[in-house]
Design a protein around this motif. Structure first.
Motif, PDB file in Angstrom:
ATOM      1  N   ASN A 212       4.786   0.320 -14.098  1.00 40.76           N
ATOM      2  CA  ASN A 212       4.622   0.426 -12.589  1.00 40.76           C
ATOM      3  C   ASN A 212       3.776  -0.435 -11.764  1.00 40.76           C
ATOM      4  O   ASN A 212       2.639  -0.778 -12.281  1.00 40.76           O
ATOM      5  CB  ASN A 212       4.204   1.796 -11.874  1.00 40.76           C
ATOM      6  N   VAL A 213       4.092  -0.889 -10.678  1.00 42.82           N
ATOM      7  CA  VAL A 213       3.407  -1.923  -9.590  1.00 42.82           C
ATOM      8  C   VAL A 213       2.787  -0.903  -8.487  1.00 42.82           C
ATOM      9  O   VAL A 213       3.664  -0.153  -7.985  1.00 42.82           O
ATOM     10  CB  VAL A 213       4.355  -2.871  -9.163  1.00 42.82           C
ATOM     11  N   LYS A 214       1.477  -0.851  -8.523  1.00 41.84           N
ATOM     12  CA  LYS A 214       0.885  -0.381  -7.648  1.00 41.84           C
ATOM     13  C   LYS A 214       0.639  -1.402  -6.137  1.00 41.84           C
ATOM     14  O   LYS A 214      -0.070  -2.252  -6.177  1.00 41.84           O
ATOM     15  CB  LYS A 214      -0.421  -0.019  -7.821  1.00 41.84           C
ATOM     16  N   ALA A 215       1.568  -1.227  -5.137  1.00 43.32           N
ATOM     17  CA  ALA A 215       1.367  -2.237  -4.041  1.00 43.32           C
ATOM     18  C   ALA A 215       0.715  -1.734  -3.031  1.00 43.32           C
ATOM     19  O   ALA A 215       0.999  -0.783  -2.166  1.00 43.32           O
ATOM     20  CB  ALA A 215       2.865  -2.474  -3.760  1.00 43.32           C
ATOM     21  N   HIS A 216      -0.555  -2.587  -2.854  1.00 43.30           N
ATOM     22  CA  HIS A 216      -1.453  -2.148  -1.732  1.00 43.30           C
ATOM     23  C   HIS A 216      -0.735  -2.669  -0.301  1.00 43.30           C
ATOM     24  O   HIS A 216      -0.599  -3.860  -0.135  1.00 43.30           O
ATOM     25  CB  HIS A 216      -2.701  -2.709  -1.991  1.00 43.30           C
ATOM     26  N   VAL A 217      -0.114  -1.793   0.611  1.00 39.72           N
ATOM     27  CA  VAL A 217       0.553  -1.957   1.793  1.00 39.72           C
ATOM     28  C   VAL A 217       0.151  -0.973   2.652  1.00 39.72           C
ATOM     29  O   VAL A 217       0.171   0.173   2.721  1.00 39.72           O
ATOM     30  CB  VAL A 217       1.985  -2.048   1.668  1.00 39.72           C
ATOM     31  N   HIS A 218      -0.426  -1.767   3.906  1.00 39.42           N
ATOM     32  CA  HIS A 218      -0.568  -0.770   4.920  1.00 39.42           C
ATOM     33  C   HIS A 218       0.416  -0.890   6.342  1.00 39.42           C
ATOM     34  O   HIS A 218       0.984  -0.109   6.567  1.00 39.42           O
ATOM     35  CB  HIS A 218      -2.119  -1.308   5.619  1.00 39.42           C
ATOM     36  N   ARG A 219       0.503  -2.203   6.609  1.00 35.77           N
ATOM     37  CA  ARG A 219       1.549  -2.603   7.666  1.00 35.77           C
ATOM     38  C   ARG A 219       3.054  -2.476   7.402  1.00 35.77           C
ATOM     39  O   ARG A 219       3.227  -2.826   6.401  1.00 35.77           O
ATOM     40  CB  ARG A 219       1.476  -3.774   8.340  1.00 35.77           C
ATOM     41  N   ALA A 220       3.743  -2.014   8.298  1.00 32.11           N
ATOM     42  CA  ALA A 220       5.428  -1.849   7.979  1.00 32.11           C
ATOM     43  C   ALA A 220       5.869  -3.079   7.624  1.00 32.11           C
ATOM     44  O   ALA A 220       6.859  -3.032   6.470  1.00 32.11           O
ATOM     45  CB  ALA A 220       5.917  -1.337   9.350  1.00 32.11           C
ATOM     46  N   ASP A 221       5.477  -4.200   8.047  1.00 30.98           N
ATOM     47  CA  ASP A 221       6.087  -5.656   7.312  1.00 30.98           C
ATOM     48  C   ASP A 221       5.836  -5.733   5.928  1.00 30.98           C
ATOM     49  O   ASP A 221       6.547  -6.382   5.264  1.00 30.98           O
ATOM     50  CB  ASP A 221       5.925  -6.831   8.467  1.00 30.98           C
ATOM     51  N   ASP A 222       4.627  -5.562   5.531  1.00 30.40           N
ATOM     52  CA  ASP A 222       4.102  -5.734   4.271  1.00 30.40           C
ATOM     53  C   ASP A 222       4.663  -4.710   3.381  1.00 30.40           C
ATOM     54  O   ASP A 222       5.037  -5.145   2.222  1.00 30.40           O
ATOM     55  CB  ASP A 222       2.619  -5.312   4.179  1.00 30.40           C
ATOM     56  N   ILE A 223       4.965  -3.562   3.723  1.00 29.50           N
ATOM     57  CA  ILE A 223       5.698  -2.408   3.065  1.00 29.50           C
ATOM     58  C   ILE A 223       7.105  -3.146   2.634  1.00 29.50           C
ATOM     59  O   ILE A 223       7.422  -3.061   1.598  1.00 29.50           O
ATOM     60  CB  ILE A 223       5.978  -1.132   3.892  1.00 29.50           C
ATOM     61  N   PHE A 224       7.938  -3.606   3.801  1.00 29.59           N
ATOM     62  CA  PHE A 224       9.207  -3.942   3.611  1.00 29.59           C
ATOM     63  C   PHE A 224       9.142  -5.361   2.568  1.00 29.59           C
ATOM     64  O   PHE A 224      10.071  -5.495   1.811  1.00 29.59           O
ATOM     65  CB  PHE A 224       9.753  -4.230   4.804  1.00 29.59           C
ATOM     66  N   THR A 225       8.066  -6.185   2.891  1.00 27.98           N
ATOM     67  CA  THR A 225       7.983  -7.182   1.731  1.00 27.98           C
ATOM     68  C   THR A 225       8.037  -6.883   0.501  1.00 27.98           C
ATOM     69  O   THR A 225       8.472  -7.372  -0.385  1.00 27.98           O
ATOM     70  CB  THR A 225       6.976  -8.165   2.218  1.00 27.98           C
ATOM     71  N   ALA A 226       6.941  -5.732   0.015  1.00 25.90           N
ATOM     72  CA  ALA A 226       6.962  -5.278  -1.004  1.00 25.90           C
ATOM     73  C   ALA A 226       8.042  -4.676  -1.652  1.00 25.90           C
ATOM     74  O   ALA A 226       8.578  -5.043  -2.708  1.00 25.90           O
ATOM     75  CB  ALA A 226       5.890  -4.330  -1.094  1.00 25.90           C
ATOM     76  N   LEU A 239       4.396   2.890  -3.522  1.00 21.76           N
ATOM     77  CA  LEU A 239       3.636   2.171  -2.182  1.00 21.76           C
ATOM     78  C   LEU A 239       2.391   2.808  -1.835  1.00 21.76           C
ATOM     79  O   LEU A 239       2.155   4.153  -1.573  1.00 21.76           O
ATOM     80  CB  LEU A 239       4.557   2.678  -0.896  1.00 21.76           C
ATOM     81  N   GLU A 240       1.263   2.252  -2.032  1.00 21.04           N
ATOM     82  CA  GLU A 240      -0.176   2.674  -2.080  1.00 21.04           C
ATOM     83  C   GLU A 240      -0.533   2.284  -0.581  1.00 21.04           C
ATOM     84  O   GLU A 240      -0.485   1.415  -0.160  1.00 21.04           O
ATOM     85  CB  GLU A 240      -0.790   1.836  -2.876  1.00 21.04           C
ATOM     86  N   HIS A 241      -1.316   3.460  -0.027  1.00 18.36           N
ATOM     87  CA  HIS A 241      -1.702   3.470   1.182  1.00 18.36           C
ATOM     88  C   HIS A 241      -0.695   3.822   2.308  1.00 18.36           C
ATOM     89  O   HIS A 241      -0.752   4.882   2.979  1.00 18.36           O
ATOM     90  CB  HIS A 241      -2.662   2.048   1.766  1.00 18.36           C
ATOM     91  N   CYS A 242       0.316   3.023   2.425  1.00 15.68           N
ATOM     92  CA  CYS A 242       1.463   3.436   3.415  1.00 15.68           C
ATOM     93  C   CYS A 242       1.047   3.839   4.759  1.00 15.68           C
ATOM     94  O   CYS A 242       1.792   4.495   5.144  1.00 15.68           O
ATOM     95  CB  CYS A 242       2.371   4.322   2.616  1.00 15.68           C
ATOM     96  N   THR A 243       0.313   3.135   5.196  1.00 20.65           N
ATOM     97  CA  THR A 243      -0.380   3.566   6.670  1.00 20.65           C
ATOM     98  C   THR A 243       0.365   3.559   7.527  1.00 20.65           C
ATOM     99  O   THR A 243       0.504   4.387   8.594  1.00 20.65           O
ATOM    100  CB  THR A 243      -1.641   2.514   6.865  1.00 20.65           C
TER     101      THR A 243
END
Length: 379
Positions: A212-226, A239-243
């Motif tokens: 598994n990849v733990k993807a550090h993402v807060h902002r919506a655009d970063d979530i979509f890039t991941a 999706l880690e944090h997923c703020t």
């Protein structure tokens, strides 16, 4: 053999059992119910109406990597000299003597997934461990639990200060893609070439979809890039944090990725935290996304994970889901639900007893077991 009796059993595997019992032998749960046949020579602990639940699990923290009250000498969380360090392993940095481990298990957190921070695009390998022990090798559940990658502000801040790439989100994504493509080429050439690359070797199970990849993402655009990169390469990812997840829950539910949410306590210390709130877990759950909650220790001390869950309930998450978000859900997301996360026969006897409901701010642990051993008992 040990019997815990006269408690409200929060099994996390169905209905709760009032005035229930849990029978433990040789580190495993061997019976859960209301009228268990009590073997001879069995130690009996009457919890007098307390709440009995599975050991609490923090699915994302840095305990033992950034030691409590130590400073630089105990800070091994970020290898900030290279934006791509997939070959680093948390087990080589976790210090079980970090006093935060004592606070963890004494307050019911019996299992954690801990690893490197988010300064690097590819930071290294998380490990899942029990919280009681002197030697990390004897605490491991998953030596390699996940590969940490990071998007957004943190890699930019670290490397732009060094006048080095990445200093933009474009470069962060490009570096990750570069290493994934290099790994694919490395796999295709294996056997044809004698050259060994430790970084690429470490990424092989990621590209195969085995790790598994733990993807550090807060902002919506970063979530979509991941998500974009995960779909390009067929990666298994959480999706880690997923703020900002609550802003895009309708889109996220279509993608099928799990979310490990938090830490939701604390200041909005950077731009990508401007939407930080406790409504996110409820919004994601209501959209149909499986969630777990995290402390990101030391951002929030790991033993406050039940309080984080209680605050999520106050902000709209139902109580049952909040309990699952710190027990069976993280166990399932981490792939260890055959061992921990619920009170069921044949699972590890990681058991916590609270004197009040665990979401009561005044609740205290009265008894904690890890692998059937009493590691804490309040006198």
């Amino acid at each position: 053999m040990l019997l815990i009796k006269n408690g409200t059993i929060l099994t996390m595997a169905g209905e709760s059992i009032e005035y229930g019992q849990v029978l433990v032998n040789e580190g495993k749960i061997i019976a859960v119910g209301r009228d268990i046949s009590i073997p001879d020579n069995c130690e009996i602990i009457d919890v007098n109406g307390g709440f009995v639940m599975p050991g609490i699990i923090d699915a994302h923290c840095h305990i033992g990597m950034c030691e409590d009250g130590v400073g630089f000498e105990g800070d091994d969380i970020n290898e900030g000299t290279d934006p791509a360090t997939p070959h680093l392993r948390a087990i080589d940095a976790i210090n079980p003597m970090d006093r935060a481990f004592i606070e963890a298990y004494e307050n019911g957190v019996t299992c954690v997934c801990t690893g490197p921070g988010s300064s690097n695009v590819i930071a290294g390998q998380f490990a899942t461990i029990k919280t009681k022990g002197k030697r990390i090798d004897n605490m491991i559940i998953q030596k390699t639990a996940a590969m940490k990658v990071a998007f957004g502000e943190n890699p930019k801040k670290r490397y732009s200060a060094k006048n080095q790439s990445p200093s933009t989100r474009m470069a962060t994504a490009a570096i990750l893609r570069e290493y994934l493509l290099k790994t694919k080429a490395y796999m295709e050439n294996k056997g044809k070439s004698s050259s060994f690359d430790m970084k690429l070797e470490s990424l092989v199970p990621v590209v195969k979809g085995e790790l598994n990849v733990k993807a550090h993402v807060h902002r919506a655009d970063d979530i979509f890039t991941a998500i974009r990169i995960a779909k390009e390469f067929g990666l298994k990812m959480t999706l880690e944090h997923c703020t900002e997840g609550h802003l895009i829950a309708d889109e996220l539910v279509k993608e099928g990725f799990y979310a490990i949410v938090g830490p939701s306590i604390g200041p909005r210390g950077k731009v990508e935290l401007k939407e930080l709130n406790f409504e996110t877990p409820a919004a994601l759950h209501k959209a149909g996304i499986k969630i777990a909650l995290m402390t990101d220790h030391p951002v929030v001390p790991v033993h406050y994970l039940p309080m984080c869950a209680a605050l999520a309930v106050r902000s709209g998450l139902d109580e049952e889901t909040a309990l699952k978000a710190i027990t069976i859900n993280p166990a399932e997301i981490l792939g260890i639900s055959d061992k921990v996360g619920s009170l069921q026969v044949d699972k590890d006897a990681d058991i916590v007893v609270f004197d009040k409901h665990p979401f009561d701010i005044q609740a205290k642990t009265t008894l904690v077991l890890i692998d059937g051993e009493i590691v804490f008992e309040r006198s």
